[in-house]
Design an enzyme around this catalytic site. Sequence first.
Site, PDB file in Angstrom:
ATOM      1  N   LYS A  17      57.342  88.242  35.992  1.00 54.39           N
ATOM      2  CA  LYS A  17      58.235  87.227  35.415  1.00 54.39           C
ATOM      3  C   LYS A  17      57.645  86.675  34.110  1.00 54.39           C
ATOM      4  O   LYS A  17      58.341  86.559  33.111  1.00 54.39           O
ATOM      5  CB  LYS A  17      58.466  86.065  36.402  1.00 54.39           C
ATOM      6  N   ARG A  92      61.845  77.464  43.739  1.00 52.49           N
ATOM      7  CA  ARG A  92      61.104  78.270  44.708  1.00 52.49           C
ATOM      8  C   ARG A  92      61.520  77.964  46.147  1.00 52.49           C
ATOM      9  O   ARG A  92      60.913  78.477  47.083  1.00 52.49           O
ATOM     10  CB  ARG A  92      59.615  77.978  44.556  1.00 52.49           C
ATOM     11  N   ARG A 131      44.986  91.129  37.495  1.00 52.38           N
ATOM     12  CA  ARG A 131      45.677  90.304  36.491  1.00 52.38           C
ATOM     13  C   ARG A 131      44.734  89.327  35.786  1.00 52.38           C
ATOM     14  O   ARG A 131      43.903  88.681  36.423  1.00 52.38           O
ATOM     15  CB  ARG A 131      46.794  89.505  37.170  1.00 52.38           C
ATOM     16  N   ARG A 164      42.909  84.069  37.348  1.00 50.63           N
ATOM     17  CA  ARG A 164      43.363  82.846  38.022  1.00 50.63           C
ATOM     18  C   ARG A 164      42.684  82.705  39.379  1.00 50.63           C
ATOM     19  O   ARG A 164      42.528  83.678  40.101  1.00 50.63           O
ATOM     20  CB  ARG A 164      44.890  82.892  38.212  1.00 50.63           C
ATOM     21  N   ARG A 175      50.640  83.461  49.097  1.00 54.30           N
ATOM     22  CA  ARG A 175      51.724  83.283  48.121  1.00 54.30           C
ATOM     23  C   ARG A 175      52.867  84.252  48.412  1.00 54.30           C
ATOM     24  O   ARG A 175      54.042  83.893  48.277  1.00 54.30           O
ATOM     25  CB  ARG A 175      51.187  83.489  46.697  1.00 54.30           C
TER      26      ARG A 175
HETATM   27  P1  AMP Z   1      52.938  80.651  39.379  1.00 56.43           P
HETATM   28  O1  AMP Z   1      52.206  80.573  38.096  1.00 56.43           O
HETATM   29  O2  AMP Z   1      54.431  80.619  39.200  1.00 56.43           O
HETATM   30  O3  AMP Z   1      52.485  81.790  40.252  1.00 56.43           O
HETATM   31  O4  AMP Z   1      52.587  79.306  40.175  1.00 56.43           O
HETATM   32  C1  AMP Z   1      51.250  79.006  40.547  1.00 56.43           C
HETATM   33  C2  AMP Z   1      51.239  77.954  41.632  1.00 56.43           C
HETATM   34  O5  AMP Z   1      51.823  76.742  41.134  1.00 56.43           O
HETATM   35  C3  AMP Z   1      52.058  78.292  42.865  1.00 56.43           C
HETATM   36  O6  AMP Z   1      51.369  79.127  43.785  1.00 56.43           O
HETATM   37  C4  AMP Z   1      52.295  76.891  43.430  1.00 56.43           C
HETATM   38  O7  AMP Z   1      51.126  76.365  44.043  1.00 56.43           O
HETATM   39  C5  AMP Z   1      52.551  76.083  42.154  1.00 56.43           C
HETATM   40  N1  AMP Z   1      53.984  76.128  41.808  1.00 56.43           N
HETATM   41  C6  AMP Z   1      54.552  76.707  40.719  1.00 56.43           C
HETATM   42  N2  AMP Z   1      55.878  76.560  40.723  1.00 56.43           N
HETATM   43  C7  AMP Z   1      56.181  75.866  41.848  1.00 56.43           C
HETATM   44  C8  AMP Z   1      57.395  75.427  42.433  1.00 56.43           C
HETATM   45  N3  AMP Z   1      58.584  75.673  41.870  1.00 56.43           N
HETATM   46  N4  AMP Z   1      57.325  74.730  43.600  1.00 56.43           N
HETATM   47  C9  AMP Z   1      56.137  74.457  44.168  1.00 56.43           C
HETATM   48  N5  AMP Z   1      54.952  74.884  43.694  1.00 56.43           N
HETATM   49  C10 AMP Z   1      54.964  75.580  42.536  1.00 56.43           C
END
Ligand code: AMP
Length: 218
Positions: A17, A92, A131, A164, A175
């Site tokens: 994404k 989400r 990554r 990360r 996740r």
């Molecule tokens: P991402 O970079 O999208 O993989 O997000 C990294 C982390 O941020 C996720 O594993 C969650 O802990 C938190 N996070 C990001 N977006 C959301 C969301 N819409 N709702 C809840 N937690 C989020």
Amino acid sequence: MSQGLRLVLFGPPGAGKGTQAQLLKDWLKVPHISSGDLFRHHLRQGTPLGLEAKGYMNKGELVPDSVTIDIVLDKVLSISDDEGFILDGFPRNPHQANELEKALVGNSRNVDKVVHIHVSQPELLRRLGGRLVCRGCQAPSSLGEGEDIGSKKCSQCGGELYQREDDNPEAVKRRIEIYREETEPVLGFYRERGVLVDIPGDNTVDEVNKQVISAIAP
Ligand code: AMP
């Protein structure tokens, strides 16, 4: 003046994404909003919100809606009605999808398209294991066979790359589980509204990009 596209990029962690958003934002000329990047920004700044989010993020859990919805919607609603956006990582869960719809429709119009990039589990695990993310511009990239993180720089801005903390095997497993349990049901919400498009995401970045562009082209 024509209105900018309101696009949600949807898919499991590792679907690409963020990579697709980087490519699309220049082409569509709309801002990219990543909920994960918003949280990582707060984390780097050491804000109370960042400190609260950190524990959830490092374990691969969702940050509670009571925190997440306000910060993402603030950002989305700060964009003018005509401008459009690419939203990545939000919504989400179905509650977030409802709140996003209420906020957007109350203001002007709902999202125009939701592109769901689906990728097989072995490929997700392979990608997340290698990554890297740029400390400067947040663009994702990957470590090739035999490549060393120390010698690799961001291809977009030349910045330093890092892995990360939540790309460790335990957090990745959690996740993906959370995606299946809490996030996938959101697909039904957007399918009902007739805005959902499914794209196979196991192919190369360029291949996926072509398919995304043909899915959103008017
Ligand atoms: P991402 O970079 O999208 O993989 O997000 C990294 C982390 O941020 C996720 O594993 C969650 O802990 C938190 N996070 C990001 N977006 C959301 C969301 N819409 N709702 C809840 N937690 C989020």
